[in-house]
Design a protein around this motif. Structure first.
Motif, PDB file in Angstrom:
ATOM      1  N   GLY A  39       1.763   9.519   1.548  1.00 40.47           N
ATOM      2  CA  GLY A  39       2.230   8.633   0.487  1.00 40.47           C
ATOM      3  C   GLY A  39       2.647   9.441  -0.721  1.00 40.47           C
ATOM      4  O   GLY A  39       3.348  10.461  -0.584  1.00 40.47           O
ATOM      5  N   GLY A  58     -11.085   7.253   4.247  1.00 38.25           N
ATOM      6  CA  GLY A  58     -10.507   5.974   3.843  1.00 38.25           C
ATOM      7  C   GLY A  58     -11.049   5.485   2.517  1.00 38.25           C
ATOM      8  O   GLY A  58     -10.296   5.042   1.637  1.00 38.25           O
ATOM      9  N   THR A  95      -8.816   5.273  -0.933  1.00 38.41           N
ATOM     10  CA  THR A  95      -8.677   3.966  -1.587  1.00 38.41           C
ATOM     11  C   THR A  95      -9.057   4.058  -3.061  1.00 38.41           C
ATOM     12  O   THR A  95      -8.352   3.526  -3.929  1.00 38.41           O
ATOM     13  N   ALA A 136      -6.423   6.042  -5.003  1.00 38.00           N
ATOM     14  CA  ALA A 136      -5.234   5.219  -5.215  1.00 38.00           C
ATOM     15  C   ALA A 136      -5.449   4.261  -6.375  1.00 38.00           C
ATOM     16  O   ALA A 136      -4.556   4.050  -7.211  1.00 38.00           O
ATOM     17  N   ASN A 162       0.295   5.239  -4.614  1.00 36.45           N
ATOM     18  CA  ASN A 162       0.397   4.692  -3.266  1.00 36.45           C
ATOM     19  C   ASN A 162       0.066   5.800  -2.268  1.00 36.45           C
ATOM     20  O   ASN A 162       0.924   6.603  -1.904  1.00 36.45           O
ATOM     21  N   TYR A 201      -2.467   6.866   1.343  1.00 34.84           N
ATOM     22  CA  TYR A 201      -3.251   6.336   2.453  1.00 34.84           C
ATOM     23  C   TYR A 201      -3.631   7.479   3.387  1.00 34.84           C
ATOM     24  O   TYR A 201      -2.991   8.542   3.403  1.00 34.84           O
ATOM     25  N   SER A 240      -4.125   8.930   7.212  1.00 35.28           N
ATOM     26  CA  SER A 240      -3.698   8.700   8.590  1.00 35.28           C
ATOM     27  C   SER A 240      -4.930   8.674   9.495  1.00 35.28           C
ATOM     28  O   SER A 240      -5.995   9.168   9.118  1.00 35.28           O
TER      29      SER A 240
END
Length: 205
Positions: A72, A122, A126, A129, A135, A137, A139
């Protein structure tokens, strides 16, 4: 191009932002580990690609490595490093497996390590962000089947000026009052460093 020199104050700010994200990741990991989990960012370094590969390569013979790429607005990756001790304990606690043999992992064990990496990366991504209003994320995690340098090739080749900003993170979880440390390397490329500094310096104005 913006100055990529990172002051000690800016390092502290980056570390604190990461620690906020890791706190959420620790809570998520604790659910799987079924015990207390702590994560912290003890160190921040700017190093060259050769040194990064050298550092990671030292773990290849003794640790099972799980990689998750960060994509991102930011570009980077996380590497979780599982030793035989980590795998035995996690297999016992999370999968109720006793007398785990060293060597090749079974499907359930590999799935467990992938899920742990997915949860921690993750949750961290998050929070990053949200805090940095970016933006980004993670993978799906993978277990590199070849040398880690080959697995990271896409990042390194696509970014020839890559000078990673490396964070060493120690995941510490407890089981039956025994502390087990689980190393995590988190790194971003120079372009990402510039973006992070830009945002942080805006905060400071």
């Amino acid at each position: 191009m913006m100055d990529t020199h990172v002051t000690e104050l800016e390092k502290d700010i980056i570390k604190e932002i990461l620690n906020i994200g890791l706190a959420r990741a620790a809570d998520s990991f604790a659910t799987i580990a079924k015990d207390k989990v702590m994560l912290k960012v003890p160190d921040v370094q700017l190093i060259e690609v050769k040194e990064l590969i050298s550092i990671i390569s030292k773990y290849e013979d003794s640790h099972y490595i799980i990689q998750s790429d960060i994509k991102g607005d930011f570009n980077g990756a996380t590497l979780m490093l599982f030793s035989d001790e980590h795998i035995n304990l996690l297999s016992n606690v999370c999968l109720s497996m006793l007398n785990v043999q060293k060597g090749e992992l079974n499907v359930m064990q590999e799935s467990l390590l992938l899920e742990i990496s997915n949860i921690i990366t993750g949750a961290l991504v998050t929070q990053l962000a949200n805090i940095l209003k970016s933006n980004i994320y993670g993978s799906p995690p993978k277990a590199p089947k070849s040398h880690i340098a080959n697995s990271l090739k896409d990042i390194l080749v696509q970014h020839p000026l890559f000078q990673p900003l490396v964070f060493t993170v120690i995941t510490k979880f407890q089981h039956n009052s025994k502390d087990v440390e689980l190393p995590l390397l988190l790194f971003f490329d120079t372009s990402t460093l510039i973006k992070m500094l830009d945002i942080i310096r805006t905060f400071k104005v």
